[in-house]
Write a protein that holds these residues in place. Structure first.
Motif, PDB file in Angstrom:
ATOM      1  N   TRP A  55     -37.339  24.584  66.430  1.00 26.43           N
ATOM      2  CA  TRP A  55     -36.628  23.856  67.483  1.00 26.43           C
ATOM      3  C   TRP A  55     -37.310  22.530  67.802  1.00 26.43           C
ATOM      4  O   TRP A  55     -36.648  21.492  67.924  1.00 26.43           O
ATOM      5  N   GLY A  58     -37.945  20.186  64.315  1.00 29.20           N
ATOM      6  CA  GLY A  58     -36.712  19.631  63.779  1.00 29.20           C
ATOM      7  C   GLY A  58     -35.929  18.790  64.764  1.00 29.20           C
ATOM      8  O   GLY A  58     -34.842  18.298  64.419  1.00 29.20           O
ATOM      9  N   LEU A  60     -34.156  19.728  67.166  1.00 27.44           N
ATOM     10  CA  LEU A  60     -32.826  20.323  67.163  1.00 27.44           C
ATOM     11  C   LEU A  60     -32.127  20.219  68.512  1.00 27.44           C
ATOM     12  O   LEU A  60     -30.894  20.290  68.563  1.00 27.44           O
ATOM     13  N   SER A  63     -30.227  16.853  68.375  1.00 29.83           N
ATOM     14  CA  SER A  63     -29.225  16.841  67.312  1.00 29.83           C
ATOM     15  C   SER A  63     -28.099  17.839  67.591  1.00 29.83           C
ATOM     16  O   SER A  63     -26.941  17.573  67.283  1.00 29.83           O
ATOM     17  N   MET A  64     -28.430  18.986  68.205  1.00 32.99           N
ATOM     18  CA  MET A  64     -27.374  19.943  68.542  1.00 32.99           C
ATOM     19  C   MET A  64     -26.519  19.426  69.687  1.00 32.99           C
ATOM     20  O   MET A  64     -25.322  19.716  69.757  1.00 32.99           O
ATOM     21  N   ALA A 219     -26.705  18.162  63.974  1.00 31.97           N
ATOM     22  CA  ALA A 219     -27.606  19.284  63.715  1.00 31.97           C
ATOM     23  C   ALA A 219     -27.741  19.570  62.225  1.00 31.97           C
ATOM     24  O   ALA A 219     -28.833  19.914  61.748  1.00 31.97           O
ATOM     25  N   LEU A 223     -31.151  19.411  60.286  1.00 30.46           N
ATOM     26  CA  LEU A 223     -31.625  20.604  59.578  1.00 30.46           C
ATOM     27  C   LEU A 223     -31.991  20.272  58.137  1.00 30.46           C
ATOM     28  O   LEU A 223     -32.990  20.768  57.612  1.00 30.46           O
ATOM     29  N   GLY A 240     -34.670  27.720  61.494  1.00 30.12           N
ATOM     30  CA  GLY A 240     -33.880  26.550  61.840  1.00 30.12           C
ATOM     31  C   GLY A 240     -32.415  26.712  61.474  1.00 30.12           C
ATOM     32  O   GLY A 240     -31.520  26.308  62.232  1.00 30.12           O
ATOM     33  N   VAL A 244     -29.075  26.590  64.088  1.00 24.48           N
ATOM     34  CA  VAL A 244     -27.936  25.685  63.910  1.00 24.48           C
ATOM     35  C   VAL A 244     -26.631  26.464  63.769  1.00 24.48           C
ATOM     36  O   VAL A 244     -25.570  26.020  64.236  1.00 24.48           O
TER      37      VAL A 244
END
Length: 270
Positions: A55, A58, A60, A63-64, A219, A223, A240, A244
């Motif tokens: 998390w 990356g 994330l 990006s998420m 994401a 990733l 990861g 996602v």
């Protein structure tokens, strides 16, 4: 009547297929919890820290959020446009329908790879590259043809007598659509939402090309970059990937019954 042998054979086949589908998923989940970076299963210790490491390393969270904004915007737009166009082609009838509807369906037949280069330069000229709005517009264009076809077939499968009764009772065009037809077509609409969400969320190709700024990447692109940096840490890559994929899995589990109903109703008459 089904014989005992046929019944047993059906169960054996179903169980074998279930094991074949669930085994890779279970292996993937166990790998994400393994402290062994090579991907070998290790049950001596459950490494929940793999998820926090993936998390943070990356990026994330950001990006998420980007994927969520793009996906929700695209899905809402696709669904509304699909309902309106499906209603127009399937119930109301529009001038030039015999020409317009096949033209819309061409959007389902043209490969993304064929149009991506001219599309990029076109969007670059109007300042919509490296922009969430530009990607949302592209996703709308890619998703509306299928949505139009789906909702047109759905509305055509509904009883015409219901629409005639609504007209006799004084319901207008909009009231008939939103108060009668859309509730009746709820499983098909939710299925369209789920499919659109899955396709938009899982998009990698368009996001990679049109979002060059790392602060705006989705994401799936984040990733891919994360897996490139941790190619020798299989457990982190698995963690990861699970993070996602979680929104799509959760949405499917939540709307599972409606999705199955919508797919079963998808075999409708034209």
């Amino acid at each position: 009547m089904i014989s005992r042998f046929e019944r047993v054979s059906n169960y054996v086949i179903v169980i074998a297929l279930t094991v074949g589908v669930l085994f890779p998923v279970a292996w993937f989940v166990l790998t994400s919890l393994s402290p062994n970076t090579s991907g070998a299963l290790d049950f001596s210790n459950i490494a929940w820290s793999n998820f926090s490491a993936a998390w943070h390393d990356g990026n994330l969270a950001h990006s998420m959020y980007a994927s969520l904004v793009i996906t929700v915007s695209a899905v809402v737009g696709q669904t509304v446009l699909a309902i309106l166009s499906g209603y127009a082609f399937g119930v109301l009838g529009v001038v030039g329908e015999r020409f317009l509807f096949p033209v819309i369906l061409l959007g389902m037949m043209v490969s993304t790879e064929v149009i991506v280069i001219p599309l990029y330069y076109e969007f670059q000229s109007i300042g919509l590259t490296n922009s969430w709005l530009g990607l949302v517009i592209i996703q709308l264009g890619m998703g509306v043809p299928f949505g139009t076809y789906w909702m047109r077939a759905t509305f055509r499968s509904l009883p015409r007598s219901v629409m005639d009764s609504a007209a006799v009772d004084g319901a207008g065009v909009w009231s008939t659509l939103w108060r009668i037809l859309v509730p009746m077509a709820r499983p098909a609409v939710l299925t369209l939402v789920l499919l659109s969400f899955m396709w938009t969320w899982n998009d990698f190709f368009l996001s990679l090309i049109f979002l060059g700024d790392p602060d705006k990447q989705t994401a799936t692109v984040a990733l891919g970059a994360f897996q490139g940096r941790h190619v020798l840490q299989v457990n982190l890559m698995a963690a990861g990937s699970l993070i996602v994929s979680l929104p799509v899995v959760a949405l499917y589990l939540f709307f599972q019954r409606e999705f199955i109903s919508g797919v079963m109703a998808g075999a409708v008459k034209e």
